[in-house]
Write a protein that holds these residues in place. Structure first.
Motif, PDB file in Angstrom:
ATOM      1  N   TRP A  98       0.837  -1.202   0.000  1.00  0.00           N
ATOM      2  CA  TRP A  98       0.000   0.000   0.000  1.00  0.00           C
ATOM      3  C   TRP A  98       0.871   1.251   0.000  1.00  0.00           C
ATOM      4  O   TRP A  98       0.536   2.247  -0.652  1.00  0.00           O
ATOM      5  CB  TRP A  98      -0.926   0.017   1.209  1.00  0.00           C
ATOM      6  N   GLY A  99       1.981   1.233   0.725  1.00  0.00           N
ATOM      7  CA  GLY A  99       2.857   2.387   0.776  1.00  0.00           C
ATOM      8  C   GLY A  99       3.535   2.694  -0.547  1.00  0.00           C
ATOM      9  O   GLY A  99       3.945   3.818  -0.800  1.00  0.00           O
ATOM     10  N   GLU A 100       3.653   1.691  -1.408  1.00  0.00           N
ATOM     11  CA  GLU A 100       4.319   1.870  -2.702  1.00  0.00           C
ATOM     12  C   GLU A 100       3.373   2.342  -3.802  1.00  0.00           C
ATOM     13  O   GLU A 100       3.803   2.672  -4.895  1.00  0.00           O
ATOM     14  CB  GLU A 100       4.943   0.542  -3.158  1.00  0.00           C
ATOM     15  N   MET A 101       2.078   2.358  -3.526  1.00  0.00           N
ATOM     16  CA  MET A 101       1.120   2.696  -4.568  1.00  0.00           C
ATOM     17  C   MET A 101       1.228   4.154  -4.985  1.00  0.00           C
ATOM     18  O   MET A 101       1.431   5.034  -4.160  1.00  0.00           O
ATOM     19  CB  MET A 101      -0.316   2.424  -4.097  1.00  0.00           C
ATOM     20  N   SER A 102       1.074   4.383  -6.280  1.00  0.00           N
ATOM     21  CA  SER A 102       1.046   5.752  -6.784  1.00  0.00           C
ATOM     22  C   SER A 102      -0.401   6.245  -6.755  1.00  0.00           C
ATOM     23  O   SER A 102      -1.330   5.447  -6.626  1.00  0.00           O
ATOM     24  CB  SER A 102       1.597   5.789  -8.210  1.00  0.00           C
ATOM     25  N   PRO A 103      -0.609   7.561  -6.871  1.00  0.00           N
ATOM     26  CA  PRO A 103      -1.968   8.101  -6.758  1.00  0.00           C
ATOM     27  C   PRO A 103      -2.960   7.547  -7.773  1.00  0.00           C
ATOM     28  O   PRO A 103      -4.157   7.535  -7.511  1.00  0.00           O
ATOM     29  CB  PRO A 103      -1.754   9.606  -6.974  1.00  0.00           C
ATOM     30  N   CYS A 104      -2.503   7.088  -8.926  1.00  0.00           N
ATOM     31  CA  CYS A 104      -3.462   6.609  -9.933  1.00  0.00           C
ATOM     32  C   CYS A 104      -3.379   5.095 -10.156  1.00  0.00           C
ATOM     33  O   CYS A 104      -3.861   4.593 -11.168  1.00  0.00           O
ATOM     34  CB  CYS A 104      -3.280   7.358 -11.245  1.00  0.00           C
ATOM     35  N   ASP A 105      -2.803   4.362  -9.209  1.00  0.00           N
ATOM     36  CA  ASP A 105      -2.755   2.904  -9.341  1.00  0.00           C
ATOM     37  C   ASP A 105      -4.154   2.309  -9.319  1.00  0.00           C
ATOM     38  O   ASP A 105      -5.044   2.772  -8.604  1.00  0.00           O
ATOM     39  CB  ASP A 105      -1.933   2.284  -8.212  1.00  0.00           C
ATOM     40  N   HIS A 106      -4.326   1.260 -10.113  1.00  0.00           N
ATOM     41  CA  HIS A 106      -5.579   0.511 -10.184  1.00  0.00           C
ATOM     42  C   HIS A 106      -5.204  -0.935  -9.886  1.00  0.00           C
ATOM     43  O   HIS A 106      -4.654  -1.640 -10.724  1.00  0.00           O
ATOM     44  CB  HIS A 106      -6.181   0.659 -11.587  1.00  0.00           C
ATOM     45  N   VAL A 107      -5.482  -1.356  -8.659  1.00  0.00           N
ATOM     46  CA  VAL A 107      -4.971  -2.615  -8.111  1.00  0.00           C
ATOM     47  C   VAL A 107      -6.088  -3.651  -8.029  1.00  0.00           C
ATOM     48  O   VAL A 107      -7.224  -3.310  -7.693  1.00  0.00           O
ATOM     49  CB  VAL A 107      -4.414  -2.371  -6.690  1.00  0.00           C
ATOM     50  N   VAL A 108      -5.764  -4.895  -8.320  1.00  0.00           N
ATOM     51  CA  VAL A 108      -6.743  -5.969  -8.148  1.00  0.00           C
ATOM     52  C   VAL A 108      -6.170  -7.062  -7.253  1.00  0.00           C
ATOM     53  O   VAL A 108      -5.007  -7.439  -7.387  1.00  0.00           O
ATOM     54  CB  VAL A 108      -7.216  -6.569  -9.494  1.00  0.00           C
ATOM     55  N   GLN A 109      -7.001  -7.531  -6.331  1.00  0.00           N
ATOM     56  CA  GLN A 109      -6.646  -8.661  -5.469  1.00  0.00           C
ATOM     57  C   GLN A 109      -7.491  -9.860  -5.878  1.00  0.00           C
ATOM     58  O   GLN A 109      -8.705  -9.749  -6.030  1.00  0.00           O
ATOM     59  CB  GLN A 109      -6.927  -8.338  -3.997  1.00  0.00           C
ATOM     60  N   ILE A 110      -6.830 -10.994  -6.056  1.00  0.00           N
ATOM     61  CA  ILE A 110      -7.536 -12.255  -6.288  1.00  0.00           C
ATOM     62  C   ILE A 110      -7.395 -13.034  -4.984  1.00  0.00           C
ATOM     63  O   ILE A 110      -6.325 -13.541  -4.675  1.00  0.00           O
ATOM     64  CB  ILE A 110      -6.922 -13.029  -7.470  1.00  0.00           C
ATOM     65  N   TYR A 111      -8.464 -13.058  -4.201  1.00  0.00           N
ATOM     66  CA  TYR A 111      -8.339 -13.611  -2.853  1.00  0.00           C
ATOM     67  C   TYR A 111      -8.877 -15.031  -2.747  1.00  0.00           C
ATOM     68  O   TYR A 111      -9.812 -15.414  -3.442  1.00  0.00           O
ATOM     69  CB  TYR A 111      -9.018 -12.693  -1.832  1.00  0.00           C
ATOM     70  N   LYS A 112      -8.234 -15.786  -1.854  1.00  0.00           N
ATOM     71  CA  LYS A 112      -8.599 -17.192  -1.662  1.00  0.00           C
ATOM     72  C   LYS A 112      -9.826 -17.355  -0.782  1.00  0.00           C
ATOM     73  O   LYS A 112     -10.633 -18.242  -1.003  1.00  0.00           O
ATOM     74  CB  LYS A 112      -7.433 -17.965  -1.044  1.00  0.00           C
ATOM     75  N   ASP A 113      -9.915 -16.527   0.240  1.00  0.00           N
ATOM     76  CA  ASP A 113     -11.025 -16.687   1.177  1.00  0.00           C
ATOM     77  C   ASP A 113     -11.404 -15.337   1.776  1.00  0.00           C
ATOM     78  O   ASP A 113     -10.735 -14.324   1.568  1.00  0.00           O
ATOM     79  CB  ASP A 113     -10.690 -17.703   2.276  1.00  0.00           C
ATOM     80  N   TYR A 114     -12.489 -15.361   2.518  1.00  0.00           N
ATOM     81  CA  TYR A 114     -13.063 -14.173   3.130  1.00  0.00           C
ATOM     82  C   TYR A 114     -12.044 -13.436   4.003  1.00  0.00           C
ATOM     83  O   TYR A 114     -11.904 -12.210   3.924  1.00  0.00           O
ATOM     84  CB  TYR A 114     -14.262 -14.625   3.970  1.00  0.00           C
ATOM     85  N   ALA A 115     -11.307 -14.177   4.820  1.00  0.00           N
ATOM     86  CA  ALA A 115     -10.334 -13.559   5.728  1.00  0.00           C
ATOM     87  C   ALA A 115      -9.253 -12.812   4.957  1.00  0.00           C
ATOM     88  O   ALA A 115      -8.827 -11.725   5.369  1.00  0.00           O
ATOM     89  CB  ALA A 115      -9.700 -14.617   6.634  1.00  0.00           C
ATOM     90  N   GLU A 116      -8.812 -13.368   3.849  1.00  0.00           N
ATOM     91  CA  GLU A 116      -7.776 -12.725   3.050  1.00  0.00           C
ATOM     92  C   GLU A 116      -8.277 -11.394   2.487  1.00  0.00           C
ATOM     93  O   GLU A 116      -7.545 -10.389   2.479  1.00  0.00           O
ATOM     94  CB  GLU A 116      -7.345 -13.657   1.916  1.00  0.00           C
ATOM     95  N   LEU A 117      -9.528 -11.364   2.053  1.00  0.00           N
ATOM     96  CA  LEU A 117     -10.115 -10.116   1.562  1.00  0.00           C
ATOM     97  C   LEU A 117     -10.183  -9.064   2.667  1.00  0.00           C
ATOM     98  O   LEU A 117      -9.755  -7.921   2.479  1.00  0.00           O
ATOM     99  CB  LEU A 117     -11.525 -10.358   1.012  1.00  0.00           C
ATOM    100  N   ILE A 118     -10.714  -9.444   3.818  1.00  0.00           N
ATOM    101  CA  ILE A 118     -10.876  -8.480   4.906  1.00  0.00           C
ATOM    102  C   ILE A 118      -9.519  -7.999   5.414  1.00  0.00           C
ATOM    103  O   ILE A 118      -9.353  -6.820   5.750  1.00  0.00           O
ATOM    104  CB  ILE A 118     -11.728  -9.068   6.051  1.00  0.00           C
TER     105      ILE A 118
END
Length: 197
Positions: free
Chosen positions: A17-37
């Motif tokens: 998160w600290g490395e993100m630039s102001p216009c980054d468009h990030v996607v997470q492919i999560y395994k389970d509910y806990a990983e998303l939260i």
């Protein structure tokens, strides 16, 4: 327009998160509910720590889990909401605002996002980050082309408004190799994490 750099994987969320630039468009492919939260919690807390306004467009169940996590940090959530530093929208209700015949209406979508960003900037926030779960709902409903179209509309807003956007999809929603079955979606983002095994 220049060639977009390929999405890069990451594994350490606080650093990520600290490395993100102001216009980054990030996607997470999560395994389970806990990983998303876990990802959503760290994204929101990092934004608050940096003095940014944070927008979350989520399902009710995910919002409840997120707010429970945020309360553990001792954050004054109601104060943040009152001054629009923390803006929460229901993902299903938000889709109803701009979807027309199962397709994103560009003008309605732009108007909705302009309104939200206007609120976020009104009290002096110089940077805004957002999490959006609308695309995952469309994908789960089988509206693949509409999902990709919405990602591209978001991408345009990220570039124009210097908005950092985080999207997430459950890994279980894809067959075979997730990165291959989501090729077009991954290409609409600047980063993907974690890279599926």
């Amino acid at each position: 327009m220049g060639t977009r750099q390929p999405a890069k994987p990451s594994s350490s969320l606080p650093v990520f998160w600290g490395e993100m630039s102001p216009c980054d468009h990030v996607v997470q492919i999560y395994k389970d509910y806990a990983e998303l939260i876990d990802g959503l919690e760290s994204f929101v807390v990092d934004g608050f720590q940096r003095g940014e306004a944070v927008i979350v467009i989520v399902t009710q169940s995910h919002l409840a889990a997120l707010e429970k996590r945020l309360m553990r940090h001792g954050l004054p959530l109601q104060d943040f909401k009152d001054r629009d530093q923390f803006i929460v929208l229901d993902a299903e209700e938000a889709l109803k605002v701009f979807m027309k015949d199962n397709w994103p209406d560009e003008q309605r979508f732009e108007a909705m996002i302009r309104d939200i960003l206007g609120r976020a900037h009104a009290n002096g926030a110089h940077r805004v980050r957002a999490f959006g779960e609308m695309v995952a709902l469309l994908w789960a409903q089988g509206h693949v082309a509409a999902t990709i179209r919405l990602e591209l509309l978001w991408r345009r807003i990220c570039d124009r408004e210097m908005l950092c956007l985080y999207c997430a999809y459950p890994r279980i929603g894809f067959t075979g190799d997730a990165s291959e079955s989501m090729r077009e979606i991954c290409e609409a983002h600047t980063r993907v994490f974690p890279q599926p095994a």
